[in-house]
Design a protein around this motif. Structure first.
Motif, PDB file in Angstrom:
ATOM      1  N   ARG A  76       0.834  -1.205   0.000  1.00 43.44           N
ATOM      2  CA  ARG A  76       0.000   0.000   0.000  1.00 43.44           C
ATOM      3  C   ARG A  76       0.867   1.253   0.000  1.00 43.44           C
ATOM      4  O   ARG A  76       0.547   2.253  -0.655  1.00 43.44           O
ATOM      5  N   ASP A 214      -6.197   4.360   0.798  1.00 35.71           N
ATOM      6  CA  ASP A 214      -5.829   2.955   1.008  1.00 35.71           C
ATOM      7  C   ASP A 214      -4.667   2.812   1.987  1.00 35.71           C
ATOM      8  O   ASP A 214      -4.605   1.840   2.750  1.00 35.71           O
ATOM      9  N   ALA A 215      -3.729   3.765   1.929  1.00 39.30           N
ATOM     10  CA  ALA A 215      -2.520   3.675   2.769  1.00 39.30           C
ATOM     11  C   ALA A 215      -2.637   4.504   4.044  1.00 39.30           C
ATOM     12  O   ALA A 215      -1.661   4.626   4.795  1.00 39.30           O
ATOM     13  N   TYR A 255      -7.669  -3.551   7.336  1.00 35.91           N
ATOM     14  CA  TYR A 255      -7.383  -4.046   5.992  1.00 35.91           C
ATOM     15  C   TYR A 255      -7.869  -5.482   5.784  1.00 35.91           C
ATOM     16  O   TYR A 255      -8.130  -5.897   4.650  1.00 35.91           O
TER      17      TYR A 255
END
Length: 423
Positions: A76, A214-215, A255
């Motif tokens: 990620r 996402d990260a 996640y």
């Protein structure tokens, strides 16, 4: 004693003996045939080397790094770095450096960064026109940033060996680590322009936003860890424990890229690596004790004083020596053995021990990808499948770039000391 503590270890290293056995054999031979010391002293010092609370930070950060690699957090971060670079010449290579820096700010593990980036980025770098050797060299060399950027296991060990503040060492490594990253990125841009390597796409706000989303939790980890240390919420050791809990929560519940069984497997892998580090810590504490009790540090200080070296000359000589040492010894072994010998000399010449710790750490970070025995080279070789001689050729220009960065770090102490003035 010179034969048993200097010549014998060199011979053992030359025949491929594990480093902890090199240290222990040298001490045992010295105790048996040179110095009539009681055997119980060896046992006391060997196990006494573990008697330090700060050492608990090492298994925590190792475990956090293993979780990051196994759970896909590293991927990620790689995707985030690629999305943020945009149309910069050589954007994929620059993203590789940025991803390594981001991974280093979480795990402090150079090997983990090289393994993660090699699997994900090496094929893309080759397809983009970097060539196999240059792509492998970039991955192996950018992983060295992870040792210099906090949190760093090498800095924890230096703090223990030199009796210096680990939080101050962490913050001292921020600007030097960023300088290394910027110089590597700048070199990649120059190479890309000269070789007409195209940029990979352009910066698109939508893609950058998605990659950041996402990260997001991965990017928050170093903020919490380092922010917690400098706000007094927890010690470096407690920060390592927090990093593990944070990584487990993110991997399992946010996640959802790991199962409990995989967490246990990651813990086992981290335990194996921690055992390797700790046995070196114990063996190095024995040989350091032997050298100290025999007055070797005092003799070296007297010899250096007799040479009347200036701080400039001393640092230049130390850089040359440590670069050679880094080619043969891993940072853990080199720091534990040489920091207790060199720090008193540096202090006697008026060199700040925190600054000297960063100089020493950066030297040994470069050694991680310097031929013939740089560990990152062999990790990159296993991931990419390239022959070692091709990787030697690929890392050569990056060694030069980071040596230039090292000289700046060495002779501009403010880079290492400016951020820590308030601590």
């Amino acid at each position: 004693m010179i034969a048993s503590l200097a010549i014998l270890p060199l011979v053992l290293l030359a025949v491929g003996t594990p480093i902890f056995l090199v240290f222990l054999t040298a001490v045992v031979v010295t105790m048996m045939f040179v110095l009539p010391l009681p055997p119980v002293a060896l046992q006391q010092v060997l196990f006494g080397g573990f008697d330090n609370y700060a050492l608990l930070a090492i298994p925590f950060f190792v475990f956090a790094g293993e979780l990051m690699s196994t759970s896909g957090i590293a991927n990620r971060l790689i995707n985030w770095a690629m999305a943020m670079v945009g149309r910069v010449p050589g954007s994929l290579g620059v993203a590789t450096v940025g991803a390594s820096t981001a991974i280093g700010a979480i795990s402090g593990s150079s090997v983990a960064a090289v393994a993660a980036m090699g699997k994900t980025l090496y094929p893309k770098l080759v397809d983009a026109g970097y060539g196999k050797a240059r792509a492998g060299g970039l991955i192996a060399s950018s992983g060295a940033i992870d040792i210099a950027i906090p949190p760093s296991i090498a800095m924890i060990l230096y703090g223990l060996a030199a009796e210096q503040s680990i939080p101050r060492l962490f913050i001292a490594g921020v600007l030097p680590g960023l300088l290394m990253a910027l110089m590597l990125a700048g070199f990649i841009v120059i190479v890309a322009v000269r070789n007409r390597i195209p940029s990979q796409g352009r910066f698109e706000p939508g893609i950058a936003f998605k990659a950041t989303k996402d990260a997001f939790w991965a990017l928050l980890m170093p903020v919490f860890v380092l922010g917690g240390i400098y706000n007094g919420w927890f010690s470096p050791t407690e920060a390592g424990g927090f990093a593990c809990v944070y990584a487990i929560v993110v991997a399992l519940f946010i996640y959802r890229t790991m199962t409990l069984r995989e967490v246990v497997r990651a813990a086992g892998n981290a335990a194996m690596l921690t055992g390797q580090i700790m046995i070196i810590v114990a063996a190095a504490s024995v040989i350091t004790w032997m050298l100290t009790t025999q007055g070797v540090p005092q003799a070296i200080i007297a010899w250096i004083n007799a040479l009347q070296l200036t701080p400039f000359m001393f640092l230049l000589a130390i850089n040359a020596v440590l670069l050679v040492i880094g080619c043969f010894l891993d940072p853990t072994s080199a720091i534990l053995v040489f920091a207790p010998l060199l720090v008193p000399i540096a202090v006697s010449l008026g060199i700040d021990p925190i600054h000297f710790g960063i100089v020493m750490t950066v030297n040994l970070a470069i050694g991680m990808f310097t031929p013939p025995f740089g560990l990152n080279i062999f990790v990159a070789q296993s991931v990419t499948g390239l022959p070692v001689h091709a990787l030697y050729r690929g890392v050569a220009p990056f060694v030069v770039v980071l040596i230039l960065a090292l000289l700046i770090i060495t002779y501009v102490p403010a880079l290492s000391l400016a951020l820590g003035q308030s601590l």
